[in-house]
Design a protein around this motif. Sequence first.
Motif, mmCIF file in Angstrom:
data_model
loop_
_atom_site.group_PDB
_atom_site.id
_atom_site.type_symbol
_atom_site.label_atom_id
_atom_site.label_comp_id
_atom_site.label_asym_id
_atom_site.label_seq_id
_atom_site.Cartn_x
_atom_site.Cartn_y
_atom_site.Cartn_z
ATOM 1 N N VAL A 1 44.963 66.965 -3.754
ATOM 2 C CA VAL A 1 43.520 66.752 -3.847
ATOM 3 C C VAL A 1 42.885 68.052 -4.331
ATOM 4 C CG1 VAL A 1 41.422 66.146 -2.587
ATOM 5 C CG2 VAL A 1 43.623 65.150 -1.889
ATOM 6 N N LEU A 2 42.048 67.963 -5.343
ATOM 7 C CA LEU A 2 41.330 69.120 -5.864
ATOM 8 C C LEU A 2 39.837 68.833 -5.802
ATOM 9 C CD1 LEU A 2 41.206 71.893 -7.266
ATOM 10 C CD2 LEU A 2 41.386 70.662 -9.443
ATOM 11 N N ILE A 3 39.121 69.658 -5.036
ATOM 12 C CA ILE A 3 37.669 69.537 -4.913
ATOM 13 C C ILE A 3 37.059 70.726 -5.635
ATOM 14 C CG2 ILE A 3 35.711 69.442 -3.320
ATOM 15 C CD1 ILE A 3 37.807 68.511 -1.171
ATOM 16 N N THR A 4 36.151 70.447 -6.580
ATOM 17 C CA THR A 4 35.491 71.530 -7.313
ATOM 18 C C THR A 4 33.981 71.393 -7.185
ATOM 19 O OG1 THR A 4 35.594 70.275 -9.382
ATOM 20 C CG2 THR A 4 37.365 71.850 -8.985
ATOM 21 N N LEU A 5 33.314 72.545 -7.094
ATOM 22 C CA LEU A 5 31.859 72.616 -6.995
ATOM 23 C C LEU A 5 31.342 73.444 -8.156
ATOM 24 C CD1 LEU A 5 33.025 72.338 -3.999
ATOM 25 C CD2 LEU A 5 30.808 73.176 -3.301
ATOM 26 N N GLU A 6 30.329 72.936 -8.828
ATOM 27 C CA GLU A 6 29.674 73.665 -9.922
ATOM 28 C C GLU A 6 28.196 73.783 -9.579
ATOM 29 O OE1 GLU A 6 28.639 73.204 -14.678
ATOM 30 O OE2 GLU A 6 29.853 71.667 -13.686
ATOM 31 N N ASP A 7 27.750 75.002 -9.303
ATOM 32 C CA ASP A 7 26.347 75.234 -8.970
ATOM 33 C C ASP A 7 25.515 75.073 -10.231
ATOM 34 O OD1 ASP A 7 24.031 75.855 -7.717
ATOM 35 O OD2 ASP A 7 24.691 77.777 -6.934
ATOM 36 N N LEU A 8 24.478 74.242 -10.173
ATOM 37 C CA LEU A 8 23.621 73.992 -11.336
ATOM 38 C C LEU A 8 22.269 74.690 -11.201
ATOM 39 C CD1 LEU A 8 24.406 70.190 -11.804
ATOM 40 C CD2 LEU A 8 25.419 72.138 -13.016
ATOM 41 N N GLY A 9 22.147 75.509 -10.175
ATOM 42 C CA GLY A 9 20.891 76.217 -9.951
ATOM 43 C C GLY A 9 19.922 75.364 -9.147
ATOM 44 N N GLY A 10 18.957 76.040 -8.561
ATOM 45 C CA GLY A 10 17.989 75.324 -7.732
ATOM 46 C C GLY A 10 18.688 74.640 -6.576
ATOM 47 N N HIS A 11 18.395 73.375 -6.409
ATOM 48 C CA HIS A 11 18.995 72.613 -5.309
ATOM 49 C C HIS A 11 19.901 71.518 -5.841
ATOM 50 C CE1 HIS A 11 16.699 74.620 -2.228
ATOM 51 N NE2 HIS A 11 15.625 74.510 -3.007
ATOM 52 N N GLN A 12 20.753 71.879 -6.804
ATOM 53 C CA GLN A 12 21.675 70.895 -7.365
ATOM 54 C C GLN A 12 23.043 71.515 -7.618
ATOM 55 O OE1 GLN A 12 20.015 69.212 -10.951
ATOM 56 N NE2 GLN A 12 19.124 67.511 -9.800
ATOM 57 N N CYS A 13 24.059 70.661 -7.498
ATOM 58 C CA CYS A 13 25.403 71.056 -7.904
ATOM 59 C C CYS A 13 26.166 69.798 -8.295
ATOM 60 C CB CYS A 13 26.126 71.817 -6.783
ATOM 61 S SG CYS A 13 26.555 70.831 -5.340
ATOM 62 N N ARG A 14 27.251 70.015 -8.984
ATOM 63 C CA ARG A 14 28.129 68.924 -9.382
ATOM 64 C C ARG A 14 29.418 69.092 -8.592
ATOM 65 N NH1 ARG A 14 28.078 69.760 -14.551
ATOM 66 N NH2 ARG A 14 26.336 68.360 -14.869
ATOM 67 N N VAL A 15 29.842 68.014 -7.929
ATOM 68 C CA VAL A 15 31.060 68.057 -7.122
ATOM 69 C C VAL A 15 32.031 67.010 -7.653
ATOM 70 C CG1 VAL A 15 32.037 67.882 -4.794
ATOM 71 C CG2 VAL A 15 29.703 68.761 -5.110
ATOM 72 N N SER A 16 33.283 67.415 -7.799
ATOM 73 C CA SER A 16 34.334 66.507 -8.261
ATOM 74 C C SER A 16 35.490 66.504 -7.278
ATOM 75 C CB SER A 16 34.877 66.942 -9.625
ATOM 76 O OG SER A 16 33.884 66.856 -10.609
ATOM 77 N N ILE A 17 36.110 65.351 -7.145
ATOM 78 C CA ILE A 17 37.361 65.228 -6.401
ATOM 79 C C ILE A 17 38.372 64.575 -7.338
ATOM 80 C CG2 ILE A 17 38.600 64.217 -4.454
ATOM 81 C CD1 ILE A 17 36.042 64.122 -2.895
ATOM 82 N N ALA A 18 39.482 65.261 -7.545
ATOM 83 C CA ALA A 18 40.608 64.722 -8.311
ATOM 84 C C ALA A 18 41.758 64.549 -7.328
ATOM 85 C CB ALA A 18 40.996 65.668 -9.438
ATOM 86 N N GLU A 19 42.406 63.405 -7.352
ATOM 87 C CA GLU A 19 43.452 63.121 -6.369
ATOM 88 C C GLU A 19 44.522 62.233 -6.968
ATOM 89 O OE1 GLU A 19 44.010 60.857 -2.069
ATOM 90 O OE2 GLU A 19 41.994 61.406 -2.721
ATOM 91 N N ASP A 20 45.753 62.445 -6.517
ATOM 92 C CA ASP A 20 46.838 61.525 -6.839
ATOM 93 C C ASP A 20 47.962 61.690 -5.829
ATOM 94 O OD1 ASP A 20 48.123 59.466 -8.105
ATOM 95 O OD2 ASP A 20 48.628 60.584 -9.907
#
Length: 149
Positions: free
Chosen positions: A89-108
Motif C-alpha cells: 500500500v502506498l499513500i501519498t499526500l500532495e499539499d496544494l496550498g491553503g486548505h487543500q491537498c491531494r491524497v492517493s492510495i495505490a494498493e495491490d
Amino acid sequence: MSTVTQLFKSPAADVWKVIEDGWLYSGWVVGASRIRAVDEQWPQVGAKLHHSVGSWPFLIDDSTRVTSMEPGQKLELLARGWPLGEAKVLITLEDLGGHQCRVSIAEDAVRGPGKVVPKALRDPMISVRNRETLRRLELMAAGGAGRKN
C-alpha cells in the motif's frame, strides 16, 4: 496497482497527523477492526501496527509494517491479513496550498490467495474499499483527529 485519488479540503499536515497516529488506523482504514498495539517508532521504516481485520467473531490478528516513509508526503506499507495474504500500500499526500491537498492510495496484493484473484476482479474491489478509506481519512483530518491539544 489499483490507485484512488481524492482532493481533500484539509492541508496535508492535518492529514499526516491522522496517518502518523497509529492508534487511529482502524478509524479510517476499511477492514481494520481494531488496533491491538502500535510500535513506538510508528510511522518510521520498520515500525508495525498490530491490528485485527474482519468482523467479530471472525477476526484475524496480524500486522502492518512501514517499508518506506517521507514525513508528510509518503507512507508505504506491507499490510498483512493472513490467511488472506499481504498487500503493498502506498499513500501519498500532495499539499496544494491553503486548505487543500491531494491524497492517493495505490494498493495491490503481493502474496497469498488475494494474489491469485485476477487483476481485472481484484482492482475494482480494492478501489471501492480505498475510496471509502479516503472519505474516512478526510473526515478525520477535517475533524481534528490526531492533533495533540
